[in-house]
Design a protein around this motif. Sequence first.
Motif, PDB file in Angstrom:
ATOM      1  N   SER A  18      57.523  -5.291 -46.013  1.00 17.99           N
ATOM      2  CA  SER A  18      57.889  -4.428 -47.139  1.00 17.99           C
ATOM      3  C   SER A  18      58.021  -5.232 -48.432  1.00 17.99           C
ATOM      4  O   SER A  18      57.541  -4.815 -49.487  1.00 17.99           O
ATOM      5  CB  SER A  18      59.202  -3.704 -46.837  1.00 17.99           C
TER       6      SER A  18
ATOM      7  N   LEU B 171      54.830   1.040 -41.938  1.00 13.07           N
ATOM      8  CA  LEU B 171      55.229  -0.353 -42.088  1.00 13.07           C
ATOM      9  C   LEU B 171      55.552  -0.951 -40.724  1.00 13.07           C
ATOM     10  O   LEU B 171      55.148  -2.074 -40.410  1.00 13.07           O
ATOM     11  CB  LEU B 171      56.468  -0.459 -42.984  1.00 13.07           C
TER      12      LEU B 171
ATOM     13  N   GLY C 214      50.135  -7.346 -52.953  1.00 15.44           N
ATOM     14  CA  GLY C 214      50.986  -6.403 -52.223  1.00 15.44           C
ATOM     15  C   GLY C 214      50.533  -4.972 -52.390  1.00 15.44           C
ATOM     16  O   GLY C 214      50.523  -4.194 -51.426  1.00 15.44           O
TER      17      GLY C 214
ATOM     18  N   GLU D  90      54.541  -6.176 -49.660  1.00 17.07           N
ATOM     19  CA  GLU D  90      53.861  -5.033 -50.274  1.00 17.07           C
ATOM     20  C   GLU D  90      54.422  -4.697 -51.650  1.00 17.07           C
ATOM     21  O   GLU D  90      53.701  -4.226 -52.515  1.00 17.07           O
ATOM     22  CB  GLU D  90      53.953  -3.799 -49.369  1.00 17.07           C
ATOM     23  N   ARG D  91      55.695  -4.926 -51.857  1.00 16.69           N
ATOM     24  CA  ARG D  91      56.314  -4.621 -53.159  1.00 16.69           C
ATOM     25  C   ARG D  91      56.202  -5.772 -54.143  1.00 16.69           C
ATOM     26  O   ARG D  91      56.688  -5.675 -55.270  1.00 16.69           O
ATOM     27  CB  ARG D  91      57.782  -4.240 -52.965  1.00 16.69           C
TER      28      ARG D  91
ATOM     29  N   ARG E  96      47.095  -0.023 -46.005  1.00 13.85           N
ATOM     30  CA  ARG E  96      47.926   0.494 -44.909  1.00 13.85           C
ATOM     31  C   ARG E  96      48.074   2.006 -45.002  1.00 13.85           C
ATOM     32  O   ARG E  96      47.907   2.717 -44.016  1.00 13.85           O
ATOM     33  CB  ARG E  96      49.309  -0.172 -44.940  1.00 13.85           C
TER      34      ARG E  96
ATOM     35  N   LEU F 177      47.449  -4.397 -50.255  1.00  9.35           N
ATOM     36  CA  LEU F 177      47.821  -4.288 -48.837  1.00  9.35           C
ATOM     37  C   LEU F 177      48.458  -2.931 -48.539  1.00  9.35           C
ATOM     38  O   LEU F 177      48.132  -2.280 -47.541  1.00  9.35           O
ATOM     39  CB  LEU F 177      48.776  -5.415 -48.439  1.00  9.35           C
ATOM     40  N   ARG F 178      49.355  -2.499 -49.411  1.00  9.43           N
ATOM     41  CA  ARG F 178      49.997  -1.194 -49.203  1.00  9.43           C
ATOM     42  C   ARG F 178      48.972  -0.062 -49.268  1.00  9.43           C
ATOM     43  O   ARG F 178      49.011   0.862 -48.447  1.00  9.43           O
ATOM     44  CB  ARG F 178      51.087  -0.955 -50.235  1.00  9.43           C
TER      45      ARG F 178
END
Length: 119
Positions: free
Chosen positions: A54, A39, A25, A57-58, A32, A28-29
């Motif tokens: 979300s 998002l 995650g 990603e977390r 991005r 990926l974040r």
Amino acid sequence: MRTSTVVPSRRVRRRPDPLLRDVLGGVLRAERTAQARTLSDVATAARVSLAHLSEVERGRKEPSSEVLAAICGALGLDLADLLLRTGRHVRDLTSVTAPAAPAAGSFRAGPGVSLSLVA
């Protein structure tokens, strides 16, 4: 008479393994945000809900292989690159912690031993 210095045994502590979903995650974040995308933009392109992206990603949700492929596609990121980056982060997070430095003159590297300092 020569005295020898006794070096107490040192335990090498290994950091606990992180959860794959947390590291994945985060990668990926980071991708991005490096692309300056929201998002909402990526979720729409990947055809997943904004809330689900979300959560992925977390590190709160384990993405299925289909969702992961869709997110990678939306980011223009090869799955192999995602896995390589994730693997590097896992390696960095779980690398062996440096033991306390031995007393001066109490340790010498033998032949074939390489020493390096990590910042």
